[in-house]
Design an enzyme around this catalytic site. Structure first.
Site, PDB file in Angstrom:
ATOM      1  N   ASP A  37      32.509  -8.143  17.457  1.00  0.00           N
ATOM      2  CA  ASP A  37      31.141  -8.457  17.043  1.00  0.00           C
ATOM      3  C   ASP A  37      31.058  -9.848  16.430  1.00  0.00           C
ATOM      4  O   ASP A  37      30.059 -10.560  16.594  1.00  0.00           O
ATOM      5  CB  ASP A  37      30.639  -7.420  16.029  1.00  0.00           C
ATOM      6  CG  ASP A  37      30.442  -6.053  16.678  1.00  0.00           C
ATOM      7  OD1 ASP A  37      30.412  -6.000  17.924  1.00  0.00           O
ATOM      8  OD2 ASP A  37      30.334  -5.051  15.942  1.00  0.00           O
ATOM      9  N   LEU A  83      27.822  10.478  52.411  1.00  0.00           N
ATOM     10  CA  LEU A  83      28.994  11.242  52.851  1.00  0.00           C
ATOM     11  C   LEU A  83      28.578  12.590  53.407  1.00  0.00           C
ATOM     12  O   LEU A  83      27.663  13.225  52.877  1.00  0.00           O
ATOM     13  CB  LEU A  83      29.932  11.487  51.662  1.00  0.00           C
ATOM     14  CG  LEU A  83      30.668  10.271  51.113  1.00  0.00           C
ATOM     15  CD1 LEU A  83      31.324  10.622  49.789  1.00  0.00           C
ATOM     16  CD2 LEU A  83      31.708   9.789  52.105  1.00  0.00           C
ATOM     17  N   GLU A 114      39.502  11.432  45.214  1.00  0.00           N
ATOM     18  CA  GLU A 114      38.958  10.933  43.942  1.00  0.00           C
ATOM     19  C   GLU A 114      37.746  11.779  43.541  1.00  0.00           C
ATOM     20  O   GLU A 114      37.113  12.416  44.397  1.00  0.00           O
ATOM     21  CB  GLU A 114      38.570   9.456  44.064  1.00  0.00           C
ATOM     22  CG  GLU A 114      37.585   9.192  45.173  1.00  0.00           C
ATOM     23  CD  GLU A 114      37.509   7.708  45.572  1.00  0.00           C
ATOM     24  OE1 GLU A 114      36.794   6.989  44.881  1.00  0.00           O
ATOM     25  OE2 GLU A 114      38.139   7.314  46.576  1.00  0.00           O
ATOM     26  N   LYS A 116      34.107  12.975  42.787  1.00  0.00           N
ATOM     27  CA  LYS A 116      32.795  12.554  43.270  1.00  0.00           C
ATOM     28  C   LYS A 116      31.837  12.604  42.076  1.00  0.00           C
ATOM     29  O   LYS A 116      31.453  13.676  41.619  1.00  0.00           O
ATOM     30  CB  LYS A 116      32.309  13.482  44.381  1.00  0.00           C
ATOM     31  CG  LYS A 116      30.993  13.045  44.952  1.00  0.00           C
ATOM     32  CD  LYS A 116      30.631  13.828  46.191  1.00  0.00           C
ATOM     33  CE  LYS A 116      29.344  13.287  46.794  1.00  0.00           C
ATOM     34  NZ  LYS A 116      28.217  13.268  45.868  1.00  0.00           N
ATOM     35  N   ASP A 118      28.568  12.431  39.792  1.00  0.00           N
ATOM     36  CA  ASP A 118      27.195  12.858  40.039  1.00  0.00           C
ATOM     37  C   ASP A 118      26.255  11.863  39.378  1.00  0.00           C
ATOM     38  O   ASP A 118      25.874  12.021  38.222  1.00  0.00           O
ATOM     39  CB  ASP A 118      27.000  14.265  39.460  1.00  0.00           C
ATOM     40  CG  ASP A 118      25.827  14.970  40.100  1.00  0.00           C
ATOM     41  OD1 ASP A 118      25.246  14.410  41.050  1.00  0.00           O
ATOM     42  OD2 ASP A 118      25.485  16.078  39.644  1.00  0.00           O
ATOM     43  N   ARG A 137      20.648   2.365  46.402  1.00  0.00           N
ATOM     44  CA  ARG A 137      20.940   2.670  47.798  1.00  0.00           C
ATOM     45  C   ARG A 137      19.658   2.737  48.643  1.00  0.00           C
ATOM     46  O   ARG A 137      19.636   2.292  49.775  1.00  0.00           O
ATOM     47  CB  ARG A 137      21.666   4.013  47.845  1.00  0.00           C
ATOM     48  CG  ARG A 137      22.026   4.464  49.215  1.00  0.00           C
ATOM     49  CD  ARG A 137      22.822   5.766  49.161  1.00  0.00           C
ATOM     50  NE  ARG A 137      23.073   6.190  50.520  1.00  0.00           N
ATOM     51  CZ  ARG A 137      22.190   6.817  51.272  1.00  0.00           C
ATOM     52  NH1 ARG A 137      21.007   7.112  50.778  1.00  0.00           N
ATOM     53  NH2 ARG A 137      22.473   7.147  52.507  1.00  0.00           N
ATOM     54  N   GLU A 174      28.953   4.154  41.555  1.00  0.00           N
ATOM     55  CA  GLU A 174      27.998   5.136  41.022  1.00  0.00           C
ATOM     56  C   GLU A 174      27.643   4.794  39.572  1.00  0.00           C
ATOM     57  O   GLU A 174      28.540   4.574  38.748  1.00  0.00           O
ATOM     58  CB  GLU A 174      28.695   6.511  41.073  1.00  0.00           C
ATOM     59  CG  GLU A 174      27.793   7.685  41.154  1.00  0.00           C
ATOM     60  CD  GLU A 174      27.328   8.026  42.577  1.00  0.00           C
ATOM     61  OE1 GLU A 174      27.654   7.301  43.541  1.00  0.00           O
ATOM     62  OE2 GLU A 174      26.598   9.028  42.707  1.00  0.00           O
ATOM     63  N   TYR A 224      31.166   3.246  37.829  1.00  0.00           N
ATOM     64  CA  TYR A 224      32.507   3.284  38.424  1.00  0.00           C
ATOM     65  C   TYR A 224      32.403   2.925  39.895  1.00  0.00           C
ATOM     66  O   TYR A 224      31.588   3.504  40.616  1.00  0.00           O
ATOM     67  CB  TYR A 224      33.131   4.673  38.295  1.00  0.00           C
ATOM     68  CG  TYR A 224      33.563   4.992  36.884  1.00  0.00           C
ATOM     69  CD1 TYR A 224      34.716   4.411  36.344  1.00  0.00           C
ATOM     70  CD2 TYR A 224      32.818   5.849  36.085  1.00  0.00           C
ATOM     71  CE1 TYR A 224      35.110   4.687  35.047  1.00  0.00           C
ATOM     72  CE2 TYR A 224      33.209   6.131  34.778  1.00  0.00           C
ATOM     73  CZ  TYR A 224      34.359   5.542  34.282  1.00  0.00           C
ATOM     74  OH  TYR A 224      34.753   5.815  33.000  1.00  0.00           O
ATOM     75  N   LYS A 313      32.800  19.586  48.352  1.00  0.00           N
ATOM     76  CA  LYS A 313      31.931  19.886  47.211  1.00  0.00           C
ATOM     77  C   LYS A 313      32.484  21.025  46.345  1.00  0.00           C
ATOM     78  O   LYS A 313      33.132  21.939  46.839  1.00  0.00           O
ATOM     79  CB  LYS A 313      30.529  20.266  47.703  1.00  0.00           C
ATOM     80  CG  LYS A 313      29.794  19.159  48.424  1.00  0.00           C
ATOM     81  CD  LYS A 313      29.450  17.988  47.539  1.00  0.00           C
ATOM     82  CE  LYS A 313      28.319  18.258  46.596  1.00  0.00           C
ATOM     83  NZ  LYS A 313      27.017  17.877  47.060  1.00  0.00           N
ATOM     84  N   CYS A 407      14.450  46.904  15.237  1.00  0.00           N
ATOM     85  CA  CYS A 407      15.701  46.919  15.997  1.00  0.00           C
ATOM     86  C   CYS A 407      15.554  47.851  17.204  1.00  0.00           C
ATOM     87  O   CYS A 407      15.123  48.997  17.049  1.00  0.00           O
ATOM     88  CB  CYS A 407      16.821  47.401  15.085  1.00  0.00           C
ATOM     89  SG  CYS A 407      18.354  47.709  15.961  1.00  0.00           S
ATOM     90  N   CYS A 410      18.038  51.085  16.409  1.00  0.00           N
ATOM     91  CA  CYS A 410      17.839  52.078  15.340  1.00  0.00           C
ATOM     92  C   CYS A 410      16.429  52.026  14.757  1.00  0.00           C
ATOM     93  O   CYS A 410      16.135  52.756  13.813  1.00  0.00           O
ATOM     94  CB  CYS A 410      18.869  51.876  14.242  1.00  0.00           C
ATOM     95  SG  CYS A 410      18.623  50.367  13.303  1.00  0.00           S
ATOM     96  N   CYS A 425      18.943  43.005  12.440  1.00  0.00           N
ATOM     97  CA  CYS A 425      18.557  44.378  12.135  1.00  0.00           C
ATOM     98  C   CYS A 425      18.912  44.658  10.675  1.00  0.00           C
ATOM     99  O   CYS A 425      19.974  44.275  10.210  1.00  0.00           O
ATOM    100  CB  CYS A 425      19.335  45.317  13.053  1.00  0.00           C
ATOM    101  SG  CYS A 425      19.319  47.018  12.505  1.00  0.00           S
ATOM    102  N   CYS A 431      22.764  51.737  12.091  1.00  0.00           N
ATOM    103  CA  CYS A 431      22.582  51.158  13.421  1.00  0.00           C
ATOM    104  C   CYS A 431      23.863  51.298  14.247  1.00  0.00           C
ATOM    105  O   CYS A 431      24.919  50.823  13.852  1.00  0.00           O
ATOM    106  CB  CYS A 431      22.193  49.685  13.285  1.00  0.00           C
ATOM    107  SG  CYS A 431      21.855  48.944  14.871  1.00  0.00           S
TER     108      CYS A 431
END
Ligand code: 5U1
Length: 669
Positions: A37, A83, A114, A116, A118, A137, A174, A224, A313, A407, A410, A425, A431
């Site tokens: 910094d 793909l 590798e 995939k 998301d 894309r 991605e 990445y 997948k 409850c 009971c 309860c 109970c």
């Protein structure tokens, strides 16, 4: 002057770029955040003072101006491919067969595998090592120009690292948001009253398509690389070499790439699947590619997908289904939780028909109702959850589930402590759902101290329906117990004897044994001292209870709620009729005039005329604090026969020591 400023600015930029490279591409920073910094602050100061020396790709220049009208279009000179997918080993083998059929004589090409990621596909163009364009894309041929936004992503270098840089380099990869970053960003958005994102993928896509780069800069995006588009010089002969070269240029490359052949891919898939939930980002499969670029070129493409790669997948972690009902369940501790009953759906690799809703606040937050179409998520071993409700598909006659008032097991009233999300309860003793936990507590050492009645025996007694409430324990006979598995006459007699012995107790122990919520040992003791007997306590109002030391409105309301349940009162009555009793202590100030307030007493060894608990109660009634260990603060140690280390410690510290006779004299004076 300006010459030396220009030199210093160049030095700082080069140094900061090196640190960015070590931090983002190598994941191995060489300086701390504060030092980093300081370098950036010095650079900013010089750039402000000497604006003519500003380099547009300086690390300080990540946030640019907002475009006037949307994003412009960018056409990809080399299309951005997608793909094809395979979903199981069989389909993967078919993919391999199709490929090897085309590769005369090569039956097992070298492959890479590798994760995939998301996220959202992105192409970044560098010319002479400088970032000049970044595009989504789009349809593969034309995307959107998101350069200003991409410049704010700190892990993407604005200038490449190294000396022999290709004139043109298009990096493809991605944009994602790591799970942790996603959670903290959503927390921040929620706190600011802004709209949150439903998952990291949407967050990454939504953020990248934000028009204002200043906002994008606040979104924790990562990138990445997984390949290249247009390049003016070879970066290697294999996909894996190209990835290594990109890394050396400062581009973040996914560290999960492994090399192998066809036979090792299934194990690689299983390994990655097992790691899925522990990875810092969401992945939805494993990408398998032919490693040698010559073979990739020989295989070519079909439509927009390469023949040399496929996405194997993983089972989806989210799926939509119908919510049939919201049932109410009572846990072992009395917590009442809503459970979603679902139209069975295959998600996360299993068929799911129930999902947790945590508590009724969650039901309101999601505004989930029977009949709704819902998105269910199951990640790893985590209990399936409802992550959102498609309210736009809601049936017109749908009704919200009301908060239960009693409850379901009971029928005791439910209670909710202030600040707690869970409702519970109040029928602790009766109970069925709470029976085992309650009985375990009732017989425990600091409660009724029934030796020989352990968890296993309680389970059997409950299963046989011989014991429903604590009172039933006192009705057990040797005859019935002796025929139980691994019991016999002698053990049965011991159990019955231990239960009978517990009848002589103290009020404090009995109160603690009732298992009233938040009434621990100390509170039970204070209540016993204050009220002297059970009846006045059962009749005490909230105000009376709150007047007791350490009893606040929450504990007071738990005590009231417990005694208001008629069946709890009936069980107490039965216990007393079956012979459970305790000595009654006068509530008024002791007539002895002895006041032990501010004193700390310790009891050790055996007492003959009363139990240690009883003696403690009586000392407390005189205002003393009774402690378990001797220290310099101890006022008196009462030592009976068998006293050991506490006695020697008291003697060492010069603490006054008293025997039982002296104690009795004091108590009875
Ligand atoms: N990890 C990874 N994701 N992914 C997506 N590699 C990869 N490769 C791709 C795509 C679309 O395409 C190349 C095979 C061209």
């Amino acid at each position: 002057m300006t010459e030396s400023v220009v030199r210093r600015i160049r030095e700082l930029i080069a140094e900061i770029r090196q640190h960015d490279y070590h931090y983002h591409a190598l994941d191995a920073p060489t300086i701390g955040d504060t030092q980093y910094d300081q370098l950036v602050a010095e650079l900013k100061r010089l750039e402000t003072e000497f604006p003519d020396c500003l380099d547009p790709n300086s690390p300080t220049q990540r946030v640019g101006a907002k475009p006037d009208s949307g994003f412009s279009e960018v056409s990809h000179r080399i299309p951005m491919l997608s793909l094809d997918n395979v979903f199981d080993l069989d389909e993967f083998q078919q993919f391999v067969e199709r490929m090897t059929d085309r590769l005369d004589g090569i039956s097992s090409p070298e492959l890479t595998a590798e994760p995939k990621l998301d996220g959202l596909a992105l192409s970044i163009r560098y010319e002479q090592g400088e970032l000049i364009l970044a595009a989504t894309r789009g349809d593969g041929s034309t995307g959107e120009n998101v350069t200003q936004n991409v410049r704010t992503i700190r892990s993407i270098p604005l200038t490449l690292n190294g000396e022999h840089l290709p004139e043109i380099l298009e990096v493809r990869g991605e944009v994602i948001m790591k799970k942790e970053d996603f959670d903290s960003m959503n927390r921040r958005l929620q706190a600011a009253g802004e709209k949150t994102f439903v998952n990291p993928r949407n967050a990454a896509a939504g953020s990248l398509r934000q028009l204002d780069p200043a906002i994008v800069a606040t979104r924790p995006l990562s990138f990445y690389a997984y390949g290249v588009g247009e390049v003016s010089a070879s970066l290697g002969d294999r996909h894996s070499d190209v990835m290594d070269t990109l890394k050396s240029l400062g581009i973040p490359v996914n560290p999960g790439l492994v090399k192998g052949d066809v036979s090792s891919m299934e194990a690689a898939y299983q390994e990655l699947l097992a790691k899925r939930d522990s990875l810092p980002y969401e992945i939805d499969g494993m990408v398998v590619k032919v490693d040698p670029l010559a073979l990739q070129n020989a295989l070519g493409f079909v439509a927009r997908a390469p023949r040399f790669a496929t996405a194997w997948k993983f089972p989806a972690q989210e799926a939509a289904t119908d919510l049939i009902a919201i049932d109410v369940q009572v846990g072992r501790t009395g917590a009442i939780t809503p459970v979603a009953r679902l139209e069975p759906v295959f998600v996360g690799g299993v068929t799911v028909s129930n999902a947790t809703l945590h508590n009724f606040d969650e039901v309101s937050r999601l505004d989930v109702r029977p009949g709704d179409r819902v998105m269910v998520r199951r990640a790893g071993d985590v209990i399936p959850q409802i992550v959102r409700v498609m309210t736009d598909q809601r049936p017109t006659n749908s009704q919200a589930v009301p908060l239960p008032t009693e409850c379901p097991i009971c029928s005791s009233p439910v209670e909710r402590a202030a600040g707690e999300a869970v409702i519970r309860c109040s029928g602790g003793l009766i109970c069925q759902a709470q029976r085992l936990e309650h009985l375990k507590h009732f017989v425990s050492r600091k409660a009724m101290d029934i030796d020989g009645v352990g968890e296993r025996l309680l389970e059997i007694l409950i299963e046989k329906q011989w014991v429903k409430t604590p009172a039933d324990l006192y009705r057990l006979s040797i005859e019935s117990l002796k025929d139980l598995d691994r019991m016999g006459e002698k053990s049965a007699a011991n159990v019955v004897q231990a239960i009978a012995a517990s009848k002589a107790t103290t009020l404090a122990r009995f109160l603690y044994a009732l298992g009233i919520r938040d009434v621990g040992e100390a509170t039970a003791r204070t209540l016993a001292q204050t009220f002297g007997d059970l009846q006045p306590l059962m009749l005490a109002s909230l105000e009376d209870l709150m007047a007791v030391d350490d009893v606040g409105p929450i504990v007071a309301s738990h005590i009231r709620a417990f005694f208001e349940v008629q069946q709890n009162r009936e069980v107490i009555e039965e216990l007393r009729n079956l012979g459970v009793y305790w000595p009654i202590h006068p509530v008024e100030a002791p007539t002895t005039g002895v006041d032990l307030s501010g004193q700390t007493w310790v009891l050790t060894g055996t007492l003959e005329s009363m139990t240690r608990d009883e003696a403690s109660d009586r000392l407390r009634a005189l205002g003393a604090k009774v402690s378990g260990s001797v220290s310099a603060k101890t006022t008196v140690l009462v030592a009976g026969p068998g006293a050991g280390s506490k006695l020697s410690k008291a003697q060492d510290l010069g603490v006054r020591v008293m025997d039982e006779a002296a104690l009795m004299e004091l108590l009875e004076s």
